[in-house]
Every structure is written in C-alpha cells, then in structure tokens.
Design an enzyme around this catalytic site. Sequence first.
Site, PDB file in Angstrom:
ATOM      1  N   GLU A 149      -3.861  -4.010  -3.452  1.00 50.59           N
ATOM      2  CA  GLU A 149      -5.049  -3.212  -3.138  1.00 50.59           C
ATOM      3  C   GLU A 149      -6.095  -3.459  -4.232  1.00 50.59           C
ATOM      4  O   GLU A 149      -5.865  -3.103  -5.394  1.00 50.59           O
ATOM      5  CB  GLU A 149      -4.720  -1.709  -3.068  1.00 50.59           C
ATOM      6  CG  GLU A 149      -5.923  -0.920  -2.552  1.00 50.59           C
ATOM      7  CD  GLU A 149      -5.814   0.595  -2.741  1.00 50.59           C
ATOM      8  OE1 GLU A 149      -6.621   1.314  -2.125  1.00 50.59           O
ATOM      9  OE2 GLU A 149      -4.954   1.064  -3.496  1.00 50.59           O
ATOM     10  N   ASP A 175       5.265   0.187   0.040  1.00 53.76           N
ATOM     11  CA  ASP A 175       4.106   0.468  -0.797  1.00 53.76           C
ATOM     12  C   ASP A 175       4.638   0.640  -2.214  1.00 53.76           C
ATOM     13  O   ASP A 175       5.454   1.528  -2.460  1.00 53.76           O
ATOM     14  CB  ASP A 175       3.456   1.777  -0.303  1.00 53.76           C
ATOM     15  CG  ASP A 175       1.968   1.808  -0.494  1.00 53.76           C
ATOM     16  OD1 ASP A 175       1.526   1.458  -1.602  1.00 53.76           O
ATOM     17  OD2 ASP A 175       1.244   2.189   0.450  1.00 53.76           O
ATOM     18  N   ASP A 207      -0.300  -0.646  -4.646  1.00 55.84           N
ATOM     19  CA  ASP A 207      -1.335   0.379  -4.718  1.00 55.84           C
ATOM     20  C   ASP A 207      -2.242   0.169  -5.938  1.00 55.84           C
ATOM     21  O   ASP A 207      -1.753  -0.118  -7.039  1.00 55.84           O
ATOM     22  CB  ASP A 207      -0.624   1.737  -4.828  1.00 55.84           C
ATOM     23  CG  ASP A 207      -1.565   2.914  -4.663  1.00 55.84           C
ATOM     24  OD1 ASP A 207      -2.170   3.040  -3.592  1.00 55.84           O
ATOM     25  OD2 ASP A 207      -1.696   3.706  -5.618  1.00 55.84           O
ATOM     26  N   HIS A 240      -5.219   4.642   5.944  1.00 54.52           N
ATOM     27  CA  HIS A 240      -5.031   6.076   5.733  1.00 54.52           C
ATOM     28  C   HIS A 240      -6.074   6.646   4.777  1.00 54.52           C
ATOM     29  O   HIS A 240      -6.096   7.847   4.551  1.00 54.52           O
ATOM     30  CB  HIS A 240      -3.619   6.312   5.175  1.00 54.52           C
ATOM     31  CG  HIS A 240      -3.442   5.710   3.809  1.00 54.52           C
ATOM     32  ND1 HIS A 240      -3.514   4.351   3.586  1.00 54.52           N
ATOM     33  CD2 HIS A 240      -3.243   6.268   2.597  1.00 54.52           C
ATOM     34  CE1 HIS A 240      -3.360   4.107   2.292  1.00 54.52           C
ATOM     35  NE2 HIS A 240      -3.195   5.258   1.673  1.00 54.52           N
ATOM     36  N   ASP A 241      -6.892   5.790   4.181  1.00 55.63           N
ATOM     37  CA  ASP A 241      -7.932   6.258   3.259  1.00 55.63           C
ATOM     38  C   ASP A 241      -9.326   6.226   3.881  1.00 55.63           C
ATOM     39  O   ASP A 241     -10.231   6.906   3.397  1.00 55.63           O
ATOM     40  CB  ASP A 241      -7.970   5.367   2.004  1.00 55.63           C
ATOM     41  CG  ASP A 241      -6.719   5.493   1.145  1.00 55.63           C
ATOM     42  OD1 ASP A 241      -6.101   6.570   1.140  1.00 55.63           O
ATOM     43  OD2 ASP A 241      -6.376   4.498   0.485  1.00 55.63           O
TER      44      ASP A 241
HETATM   45  C1  GLC Z   1      -4.574   4.204  -3.082  1.00 56.48           C
HETATM   46  C2  GLC Z   1      -3.981   4.855  -1.854  1.00 56.48           C
HETATM   47  C3  GLC Z   1      -4.512   6.254  -1.755  1.00 56.48           C
HETATM   48  C4  GLC Z   1      -4.071   7.028  -2.991  1.00 56.48           C
HETATM   49  C5  GLC Z   1      -4.517   6.310  -4.255  1.00 56.48           C
HETATM   50  C6  GLC Z   1      -3.809   6.838  -5.455  1.00 56.48           C
HETATM   51  O1  GLC Z   1      -5.934   4.035  -2.985  1.00 56.48           O
HETATM   52  O2  GLC Z   1      -4.270   4.069  -0.734  1.00 56.48           O
HETATM   53  O3  GLC Z   1      -4.065   6.899  -0.587  1.00 56.48           O
HETATM   54  O4  GLC Z   1      -4.607   8.311  -2.960  1.00 56.48           O
HETATM   55  O5  GLC Z   1      -4.214   4.938  -4.218  1.00 56.48           O
HETATM   56  O6  GLC Z   1      -2.478   6.404  -5.454  1.00 56.48           O
END
Ligand code: GLC
Length: 531
Positions: A266, A101, A203, A328-329
């Site tokens: 992402e 990541d 990310d 995980h979100d």
């Molecule tokens: C992304 C991650 C999340 C995190 C956010 C800030 O969305 O998946 O878990 O809190 O970025 O880094």
Amino acid sequence: MRERQIPWWERGVIYQIYPRSFQDSNDDGIGDLAGIEARLDYVAALGVDAIWLSPIYPSPMADFGYDVADYCDIDPIFGDLEAFDRLIAAVHARGLKLLLDFVPNHTSDRHPWFIESRSSRDNPKRDWYIWRDPAPGGGVPNNWISDFGGSSWEWDEATGQYYLHAFLKEQPDLNWRNPEVRAAMSDVLHFWLGRGVDGFRIDVLWHIVKHQAFPDNPLNPDWTPDVTERDRLLQHFSTDQPEAHEISAEMRALAEDYGERLLVGEIFLPAERHARWYGTPERPQVHLPFNFHLIESPWDAAHLRAVIEDYEASLPGFGWPNWVIGSHDAPRIAARIGEAQARVAAMLLLTLRGTPTLYEGDELGIGHVTIPPERMRDPQHFRQPSLNIGRDRSRTPMPWDASPHAGFSTCEPWLPLNDDWPTRNVAAQERDPGSMLNFYRHLLALRRAHPALSVGSFTMEKAEGDVLSYVRQHEGERLRVLLNLGPEPVQPLTRQAESVRDVLASTLQARPYDGTLLPDEGLILSLAPEA
Ligand code: GLC
C-alpha cells in the site's frame, strides 16, 4: 534467451474481501472465515484469481483489525487457525490464491510487545516502538500529525515519554530501525508463508521508517480546512524514507524463497516516487505498489487519460502495473460517479494494462448507503466528524439474497445493509442478465478468454473529448476499448482503415457497432488485424 514465464498475478484479478462484512456463519452479525469458505463458489464463479483478506488477526478492533494484538493467530470473531487452514485448502482447491493483509507499521497498544515496551524505560522491548522525550520547552517532540487527525504523539504518564502513532493512539508505530523488530516481523511472514498463503497486501508500507532526527514536517501550502488535518503537513520526514525501501527489498527476498508469492504494497505517493517501490531488477521490492490513481482522479476523460499515461510512463521497464477503483477505505465507486459510470469504470478497470483489484460489493454496484449516526463505527469518522470521510459506508455487509438480513447473517449485522438490498443483492442480480454482477462476470470471462486484455500491449489514443480510447494487442489479436464518460452521444474517431469485427462487450445493451457511442456507453471491440 529463455522466454519469461508470466506469473499468475500479471494475468490475474484480485478480489478484496472485508471479512467482517462478507458472510456470518455463527449468528453474531459479523462475518467470519467459515462464512467466507461457504461463499467461495460465488467468488470462483465471479472469475477472479486471488482473494485478499483484510486483517483477521486477534485485535481489540479499534481500527477493525488494523490494530493487531498477535500476528500469528486468528481473532475468535473470525474463527481459529483450524478454520484458516480449512479456508486456505478450500481456496486452493478452487484454483484460487489467498493473500493476507500484513500490518507492519504498527501493532495494537494491547500487543504484548507494546505492553512490555511501555512497562519501563529499560524494558528490553522499549526500543521496539518509537519513544521520545518532550520537546525542550515541553510538549510533543515535533509537529507530526496522525493520519486520523491530531498529534502523532501520545504521552505516557508512567514512563514520562511520548510514543509515536501514525494512526490511532491505540496503534503505536513499531521501530523498524531495531533489528529485533525486523527479525520478529520476518518470523511472522515465514509463519504465514509456511502455512501456504500466496502473498500479502502490506498495509501503509511507505510509513514504516521515519527520519532518524524526527524534524518537523513542512507545512502544506495548499491545505484548506475542508480536507483532513493530516494534509496540513507534507509527510516528508515521517514517510517514504530510503531505509523503508531497503526493508521492502528484504521482504521481497524472503517471499521469493517460497516461489511464486505476491507482495502488494500500500503506497500513496505521486507517480514518480510511487514507482521507486518496484526497486530495481537486481534488488526488486514489492511486485505491485498499489496504484490508487483512479480512486483519486476526478472522473473525466482528460484527467483519467493524463493519470493513465503518467502512470504508464512512470513504470520501470520491468514493473508490472495495477489498478484499483474501490476499497474498504475509499467511497464506493457507484456512490461517487453513479451506476451508469460505475459500469464504465468496471470496463476501464478490467481492460487497462495491469492487475486489477476489485472490492467486494462493487460487482453489485452498491452505491450510497445511509448510516444513521448511532450506527457509525469508523474511528476515522469520530476523530474528524465534520469532514464526512467515514469509511463505514463502503464496509456494509454483502447482500446475498432477499431473506432477512440479506442472507448475510441471522441477526442484525454490525453495520447496516445497503438501503436497496431487497433488490440489489447477489441472488436478484444472478437472475437479471443486465445486472452489474452479470456485467462483471462477462468482463472477467472476456479477460480470461482474451490475453490481449490482460497481458497485451496498451496504446492510448490522443485526446477525444469525453471519450477514452485505447487498443490492447497480443499475438495478432487487437481489441479497442471505447469509453464515453460524458452524457452526450459521440462518434469517436476510430481510424478509417480499422474494421470492427465484433462487439465483445457493452456497458449498455449489446448491439452492433455503428460508429456511435451512446451516453455512458463503453464498448470492447474486436478489430481485424492491421493490414
Ligand atoms: C491502511 C488501511 C486502513 C487502516 C490504516 C491503518 O490504510 O487500509 O484501513 O485504517 O492502514 O492501519
């Protein structure tokens, strides 16, 4: 013309591991790299192709690793670089790939770069972050709202300016307009690619550049107070800027120098703006802009059909699709739609055209988990507690067996286990031929055995009530997928001429196809070749 080689990720399936919650090896209740290594046979036997690890870098853990204090090391909670090297060797020895990541938008406020940056206005690293004077009448420079709620601006008393943070104030945003930041972050990518990683999940990639003039974001006319404060505004000027696409193309060019490496970005955007993150054939960007549409769509056939068709239609000709139903979100899929439909969702995920990403624990059908208030940890929850959007319930430890603490650890884990762990665990499901785990394994094996399911063409049938129906076809093999998203039995209108040879998989019990779909039933049918 030379035939295009199909890269591994187009056939492959990605498995997301949340390292804190996979396997503890040193009795502290938190998962670690040696724990992951010890469980690799499980991952390989599942039948996936690649592992994506959520962040493992040194971090104060304000956002559980998404606040990075050093991009080129491992947090002692997880191990060290030697443990990482052992892990990657063990991953590769099993023919699997490893994705890390990469968190480029922000660092931790404890990162040495930020500590320097905030030390004085004339520090050489001042411009590595985004500092602004107060607005002319005083107060925050503009109306931007952090994704976790509250202003995106934090006042720094010592130097008399605000700094920007799209997430927590402990996660200051880097200034990607500064060439030194870009060079430093390229060094990070080289560091890990040189160590043998097979790519990155990047990310919040669409956040990394902000409009140069920092105008107010427009109000969202559709906002209601029962949803997150972030959505009060449309993030027009704080995200998805043209310069971010340029950087994404640079990252791709860098990764390409290492051969077949994968970049997953992402990206949360509507389909058409989402597709722009593929770039162009001449100037490609990420291989896979992460596609969250299945997570966001209401779970009914009409919405899903539209989402799938719109997404397919939005893709550039050279762009390879991808799908995801858990992370995980996001809330657990089985908690959202129930276990019977979670099996249908698994069949959908693994039979659509495109690379699937499977989130740890979804293969066990982990559903709703009770997290007592005193054990909640997610900062997103604490910033807006009334919204019930805490992410802890999808981050609970993997239940491996019925021994104390489910074989995850020898002591109380950092988050509670799923309530039903004594029966819903890997060992129990391995013994039960009808379990979710064995269903996933079967689907993954089918996907490997039938290229039609991975690289075949995709044709969606016209609307049919609660049923989704599509055909995957490759080199003479034709498979029909029928998914009943409703509670009633139905007789889908499979074409008269179509003769069904075999039922390859059912979300319920294996049986011959009689033209009927039971409630919650999904089937993969092998069809005779077209006359
Ligand atoms: C992304 C991650 C999340 C995190 C956010 C800030 O969305 O998946 O878990 O809190 O970025 O880094």
